[in-house]
Write a protein that holds these residues in place. Structure first.
Motif, PDB file in Angstrom:
ATOM      1  N   UNK A 379       0.791  -1.260  -0.137  1.00  0.00           N
ATOM      2  CA  UNK A 379      -0.011   0.169  -0.021  1.00  0.00           C
ATOM      3  C   UNK A 379       0.973   1.287   0.017  1.00  0.00           C
ATOM      4  N   UNK A 380       2.016   1.316   0.862  1.00  0.00           N
ATOM      5  CA  UNK A 380       2.804   2.427   0.765  1.00  0.00           C
ATOM      6  C   UNK A 380       3.296   2.711  -0.502  1.00  0.00           C
ATOM      7  N   UNK A 381       4.002   1.415  -1.358  1.00  0.00           N
ATOM      8  CA  UNK A 381       4.337   1.765  -2.663  1.00  0.00           C
ATOM      9  C   UNK A 381       3.241   2.170  -3.559  1.00  0.00           C
ATOM     10  N   UNK A 382       1.966   1.628  -3.616  1.00  0.00           N
ATOM     11  CA  UNK A 382       0.810   2.184  -4.430  1.00  0.00           C
ATOM     12  C   UNK A 382       0.672   3.656  -4.246  1.00  0.00           C
ATOM     13  N   UNK A 383       0.815   4.016  -3.039  1.00  0.00           N
ATOM     14  CA  UNK A 383       0.470   5.422  -2.489  1.00  0.00           C
ATOM     15  C   UNK A 383       1.654   6.509  -2.924  1.00  0.00           C
ATOM     16  N   UNK A 384       2.763   5.983  -3.299  1.00  0.00           N
ATOM     17  CA  UNK A 384       4.087   6.714  -3.394  1.00  0.00           C
ATOM     18  C   UNK A 384       4.736   7.292  -2.255  1.00  0.00           C
ATOM     19  N   UNK A 385       4.379   6.262  -1.033  1.00  0.00           N
ATOM     20  CA  UNK A 385       5.211   6.780   0.118  1.00  0.00           C
ATOM     21  C   UNK A 385       6.551   6.111   0.147  1.00  0.00           C
ATOM     22  N   UNK A 386       6.870   4.866  -0.548  1.00  0.00           N
ATOM     23  CA  UNK A 386       7.918   4.218  -0.483  1.00  0.00           C
ATOM     24  C   UNK A 386       8.089   3.810  -2.001  1.00  0.00           C
ATOM     25  N   UNK A 387       9.698   3.800  -2.341  1.00  0.00           N
ATOM     26  CA  UNK A 387       9.787   3.085  -3.820  1.00  0.00           C
ATOM     27  C   UNK A 387       9.639   1.636  -3.662  1.00  0.00           C
ATOM     28  N   UNK A 388       9.430   1.155  -4.941  1.00  0.00           N
ATOM     29  CA  UNK A 388       9.357  -0.103  -5.263  1.00  0.00           C
ATOM     30  C   UNK A 388      10.672  -1.175  -4.624  1.00  0.00           C
ATOM     31  N   UNK A 389      11.631  -0.384  -5.241  1.00  0.00           N
ATOM     32  CA  UNK A 389      13.040  -0.869  -4.791  1.00  0.00           C
ATOM     33  C   UNK A 389      13.271  -1.024  -3.573  1.00  0.00           C
ATOM     34  N   UNK A 390      13.049  -0.108  -2.667  1.00  0.00           N
ATOM     35  CA  UNK A 390      13.212   0.043  -1.104  1.00  0.00           C
ATOM     36  C   UNK A 390      12.615  -1.209  -0.640  1.00  0.00           C
ATOM     37  N   UNK A 391      11.179  -1.237  -0.984  1.00  0.00           N
ATOM     38  CA  UNK A 391      10.358  -2.351  -0.227  1.00  0.00           C
ATOM     39  C   UNK A 391      10.814  -3.641  -0.656  1.00  0.00           C
ATOM     40  N   UNK A 392      11.136  -3.859  -1.953  1.00  0.00           N
ATOM     41  CA  UNK A 392      11.405  -5.232  -2.546  1.00  0.00           C
ATOM     42  C   UNK A 392      12.754  -5.463  -1.892  1.00  0.00           C
ATOM     43  N   UNK A 393      13.818  -4.561  -1.556  1.00  0.00           N
ATOM     44  CA  UNK A 393      14.995  -4.963  -0.784  1.00  0.00           C
ATOM     45  C   UNK A 393      14.695  -5.461   0.540  1.00  0.00           C
ATOM     46  N   UNK A 394      13.609  -4.671   1.294  1.00  0.00           N
ATOM     47  CA  UNK A 394      13.378  -4.815   2.586  1.00  0.00           C
ATOM     48  C   UNK A 394      12.635  -6.526   2.668  1.00  0.00           C
ATOM     49  N   UNK A 395      11.739  -6.730   1.557  1.00  0.00           N
ATOM     50  CA  UNK A 395      11.208  -8.155   1.521  1.00  0.00           C
ATOM     51  C   UNK A 395      12.425  -9.000   1.638  1.00  0.00           C
ATOM     52  N   UNK A 396      13.169  -8.918   0.567  1.00  0.00           N
ATOM     53  CA  UNK A 396      14.429  -9.773   0.259  1.00  0.00           C
ATOM     54  C   UNK A 396      15.193  -9.816   1.432  1.00  0.00           C
ATOM     55  N   UNK A 397      15.605  -8.902   2.283  1.00  0.00           N
ATOM     56  CA  UNK A 397      16.197  -8.828   3.574  1.00  0.00           C
ATOM     57  C   UNK A 397      15.641 -10.139   4.382  1.00  0.00           C
ATOM     58  N   UNK A 398      14.432  -9.942   4.622  1.00  0.00           N
ATOM     59  CA  UNK A 398      13.317 -10.766   5.528  1.00  0.00           C
ATOM     60  C   UNK A 398      13.561 -12.326   4.983  1.00  0.00           C
ATOM     61  N   UNK A 399      12.948 -12.339   3.695  1.00  0.00           N
ATOM     62  CA  UNK A 399      13.124 -13.609   3.095  1.00  0.00           C
ATOM     63  C   UNK A 399      14.105 -14.467   2.891  1.00  0.00           C
ATOM     64  N   UNK A 400      15.304 -13.774   2.851  1.00  0.00           N
ATOM     65  CA  UNK A 400      16.552 -14.479   2.701  1.00  0.00           C
ATOM     66  C   UNK A 400      17.103 -14.955   4.056  1.00  0.00           C
ATOM     67  N   UNK A 401      16.976 -14.183   5.051  1.00  0.00           N
ATOM     68  CA  UNK A 401      17.155 -14.580   6.449  1.00  0.00           C
ATOM     69  C   UNK A 401      16.569 -15.804   6.785  1.00  0.00           C
ATOM     70  N   UNK A 402      14.996 -15.728   6.462  1.00  0.00           N
ATOM     71  CA  UNK A 402      14.012 -16.955   6.969  1.00  0.00           C
ATOM     72  C   UNK A 402      14.614 -18.339   6.103  1.00  0.00           C
ATOM     73  N   UNK A 403      14.865 -18.202   5.006  1.00  0.00           N
ATOM     74  CA  UNK A 403      15.282 -19.284   3.979  1.00  0.00           C
ATOM     75  C   UNK A 403      16.668 -19.775   4.351  1.00  0.00           C
ATOM     76  N   UNK A 404      17.755 -18.973   4.766  1.00  0.00           N
ATOM     77  CA  UNK A 404      19.001 -19.298   5.089  1.00  0.00           C
ATOM     78  C   UNK A 404      18.829 -19.925   6.264  1.00  0.00           C
ATOM     79  N   UNK A 405      18.115 -19.480   7.215  1.00  0.00           N
ATOM     80  CA  UNK A 405      18.142 -20.164   8.591  1.00  0.00           C
ATOM     81  C   UNK A 405      17.458 -21.517   8.800  1.00  0.00           C
TER      82      UNK A 405
END
Length: 412
Positions: A379-405
């Motif tokens: 929703x933050x990306x849709x409303x222009x409050x955050x960039x698609x790249x910043x949010x995707x990076x944030x998601x990747x950080x979370x998912x990478x940690x979960x998967x590697x653990x």
């Protein structure tokens, strides 16, 4: 002996929780439960229906308070949380003695045992995404068929949105939005799934970010209704059958409400558009029934599950709630041989062009991420409050940690 005989005759009450709820669905489940109770005197079922929008938190709160059910409807992305915490019963021994296991499709066995290769859940059906399109609106915009590619998807949306009061796409920005959004990211990326072999997430790779940006641009450019930023399942389905927007990516469960409100001549379901790679990556989600390991009535709980998952009950359920059924041969039923089901079965059968993507259900924190965190960020990306790249990076950080653990814990 007298005591054990008395116990055997005593009534048992099973507590059952459903979480993907709607009034007609709940009524149908109650009907199936009533038939089970009639066939099993002495067993009663107490059904608790949680509203889907808040189901994840409400159910988690119940479990944390010790208020666990005997049987629960288990969305695929919750399984890692409860199975990894040893809260679900291994259904393997029950299935070994279950006659109906003979016709159970391989997918059901595979998808129900993604955590520790143990059958913690049996799916009751599959939610496969395909593209609903409004023939009347397409014709009005001078278009003669559904989009075959992502570029056509955006271009067609623009043409339809030029019609006053109409929009090209019923975008889903609220509850349940993640799978559809991630699907478009995969299509744009030309790569299905979530991870590379080393456990790093693919969600912030260049093509994937482009897919997220495409959805944000469509919303910003007025190709989807303004309210769509908070739309969930019901709002997108209403947007489609009311003729507000001309395209909707959805599972067969959306067909129930749409077919009730629209003439079969006015809409169809096509396969999803392909990306630059020439392939598409439909999300294949699923949900099923699971048993809590601390149930005091395991045999009766299994009996209830086995009844609901039998070929007869499962076929009725699939028709009622809009899922692809689990038993081999069920797709030959006349109900599924219509133009409206064509898109889903094309995707399921043409494996060279359509690669199914299932959520990484083995991850313990997937439910909270998908149902809470990712929706807010989208929703933050849709409303222009955050960039698609910043949010995707944030998601990747979370998912990478979960998967590697998870990989570290499950080294062979």
């Amino acid at each position: 002996m007298a005591i054990s005989a008395g116990s055997a005759l005593a009534d048992s009450t099973l507590k059952m929780v459903e979480v993907i709820t709607s009034p007609p669905r709940t009524e149908f489940l109650k009907k199936q439960i009533a038939e089970f109770e009639a066939a099993n005197p002495g067993v009663k079922v107490e059904l608790i229906s949680l509203p889907w929008g808040q189901a994840f938190e409400k159910f988690l709160t119940m479990v944390q308070a010790g208020d666990t059910p005997d049987v629960v409807e288990m969305p695929e992305r919750w399984m890692g949380l409860y199975a990894n915490n040893a809260q679900l019963e291994d259904l393997g021994p029950y299935m070994a003695k279950w006659d109906d296991a003979k016709t159970l499709g391989e997918r059901a066995k595979q998808f129900g045992s993604t955590v520790n290769n143990t059958q913690f859940m049996i799916p009751y059906g599959y939610y496969v995404n395909a593209l609903f399109w409004n023939k009347k609106l397409f014709k009005q915009a001078g278009l003669d068929g559904p989009p075959a590619t992502l570029d056509e998807f955006v271009a067609d949306s623009k043409k339809i949105s030029a019609i006053p009061g109409k929009y090209g796409y019923c975008l889903r920005g609220g509850p349940g939005a993640f799978n559809g959004m991630h699907m478009f990211m995969n299509i744009a990326q030309g790569k299905g799934g979530y991870f590379n072999e080393d456990g790093t997430s693919t969600i912030n790779e260049e093509g994937s970010v482009k897919g997220l940006q495409m959805l944000a641009d469509m919303y910003k450019d007025g190709l989807a209704p303004k309210d769509a930023v908070s739309w969930g399942f019901n709002e997108t389905v209403t947007g489609f059958y009311s003729g507000t927007c001309a395209m909707l990516n959805q599972d067969p469960d959306a067909l129930l409400g749409i077919a009730d409100k629209m003439s079969a001549d006015d809409f169809a379901v096509a396969p999803l558009p392909v990306g630059p790679s020439g392939k598409s990556y439909p999300t294949l989600g699923y949900a099923g029934w699971a048993m809590f390991a601390n149930s005091q009535h395991k045999d009766d709980a299994w009996k209830l599950m086995a009844t609901l998952l039998s070929p007869k009950d499962n076929l009725e359920w699939a028709k009622e709630v809009g899922v692809v059924p689990i038993h081999n041969g069920a797709d030959q039923d006349p109900h599924f041989k219509t133009e409206q089901f064509k898109g889903w079965f094309t995707e399921l059968s043409d494996t060279s062009k359509y690669e199914m993507v299932t959520p990484p259900t083995h991850l313990e924190n997937l439910g909270n991420f998908v149902d809470q965190v990712a929706i807010k960020n989208f929703q933050e990306v849709l409303l222009g409050q955050k960039t698609a790249k910043d949010v995707a990076d944030q998601w990747a950080q979370f998912l990478t940690k979960e998967q590697q653990d998870w990989l570290a814990k499950n080294k062979k």
